[in-house]
Design a protein around this motif. Structure first.
Motif, PDB file in Angstrom:
ATOM      1  N   GLU A  42       0.836  -1.196   0.000  1.00 33.91           N
ATOM      2  CA  GLU A  42       0.000   0.000   0.000  1.00 33.91           C
ATOM      3  C   GLU A  42       0.871   1.247   0.000  1.00 33.91           C
ATOM      4  OE1 GLU A  42      -2.323  -0.524   3.527  1.00 33.91           O
ATOM      5  OE2 GLU A  42      -3.653  -1.966   2.577  1.00 33.91           O
TER       6      GLU A  42
ATOM      7  N   THR B 208       3.723   0.519   2.726  1.00 30.96           N
ATOM      8  CA  THR B 208       3.300  -0.171   3.947  1.00 30.96           C
ATOM      9  C   THR B 208       2.615  -1.480   3.575  1.00 30.96           C
ATOM     10  OG1 THR B 208       1.226   1.078   3.955  1.00 30.96           O
ATOM     11  CG2 THR B 208       2.997   1.920   5.323  1.00 30.96           C
ATOM     12  N   TYR B 209       2.780  -2.446   4.438  1.00 30.69           N
ATOM     13  CA  TYR B 209       2.115  -3.725   4.264  1.00 30.69           C
ATOM     14  C   TYR B 209       1.600  -4.171   5.625  1.00 30.69           C
ATOM     15  CZ  TYR B 209       1.082  -8.501   2.933  1.00 30.69           C
ATOM     16  OH  TYR B 209       0.422  -9.690   2.694  1.00 30.69           O
ATOM     17  N   LYS B 210       0.288  -4.141   5.786  1.00 29.96           N
ATOM     18  CA  LYS B 210      -0.367  -4.553   7.032  1.00 29.96           C
ATOM     19  C   LYS B 210       0.272  -3.898   8.255  1.00 29.96           C
ATOM     20  CE  LYS B 210      -2.000  -8.857   5.086  1.00 29.96           C
ATOM     21  NZ  LYS B 210      -3.417  -8.865   5.063  1.00 29.96           N
ATOM     22  N   GLY B 211       0.460  -2.594   8.200  1.00 25.83           N
ATOM     23  CA  GLY B 211       0.993  -1.838   9.336  1.00 25.83           C
ATOM     24  C   GLY B 211       2.503  -1.836   9.457  1.00 25.83           C
ATOM     25  N   ASN B 212       3.192  -2.466   8.542  1.00 22.99           N
ATOM     26  CA  ASN B 212       4.662  -2.500   8.559  1.00 22.99           C
ATOM     27  C   ASN B 212       5.206  -1.585   7.470  1.00 22.99           C
ATOM     28  OD1 ASN B 212       5.161  -4.802  10.525  1.00 22.99           O
ATOM     29  ND2 ASN B 212       3.776  -5.748   9.065  1.00 22.99           N
TER      30      ASN B 212
ATOM     31  N   ALA C 100       5.673 -10.704  12.666  1.00 21.50           N
ATOM     32  CA  ALA C 100       5.083 -10.142  11.451  1.00 21.50           C
ATOM     33  C   ALA C 100       6.149  -9.476  10.589  1.00 21.50           C
ATOM     34  CB  ALA C 100       3.982  -9.139  11.804  1.00 21.50           C
TER      35      ALA C 100
ATOM     36  N   VAL D 130       7.001 -10.633   6.792  1.00 20.61           N
ATOM     37  CA  VAL D 130       6.882  -9.721   5.653  1.00 20.61           C
ATOM     38  C   VAL D 130       8.215  -9.618   4.921  1.00 20.61           C
ATOM     39  CG1 VAL D 130       6.465  -7.319   4.978  1.00 20.61           C
ATOM     40  CG2 VAL D 130       4.958  -8.428   6.639  1.00 20.61           C
TER      41      VAL D 130
END
Length: 110
Positions: free
Chosen positions: A54, A66-70, A97, A101
């Protein structure tokens, strides 16, 4: 006066009751590649789009998103003619996580 002292004691104790903010986890990886930095950037961009990164931003310094909050960054550095080095870094609050990732991105790139 007793109420003021009691209020100060309670307030000062509340300041110390909170846990200090935990530093984020940071996992990284790098590898020398037998391809140009431009080819590395194209491959990395496709790999990040494939995992649905994202807010993907690409500039002369790397690919960010970003990927799932990371938070994710991938950089491709020229290392001579036809050679490059790819660097992947992922930061977030959950150790497992972040590692997952990072490994998922590396698997897509190599």
């Amino acid at each position: 006066m007793k109420k003021l002292i009691l209020a100060l004691v309670l307030f000062s104790g509340a300041c110390f009751a909170q846990e200090p903010e935990k530093a984020p986890e940071l996992w990284s990886w790098f590898k020398d590649l037998d391809k140009s930095a431009a080819a590395c950037e194209i491959q990395s961009s496709f790999a990040l789009q494939k995992i649905c990164l994202e807010n993907q931003v690409e500039n002369e310094y790397g690919i960010y998103g970003t990927y799932k909050g990371n938070r994710v960054v991938v950089k491709c550095l020229a290392m001579g003619e036809g050679k490059s080095k790819v660097w992947v870094a992922v930061a977030g609050n959950d150790r497992d996580a972040v590692e997952l990732v990072r490994n998922m991105i590396v698997k897509e790139i190599i």
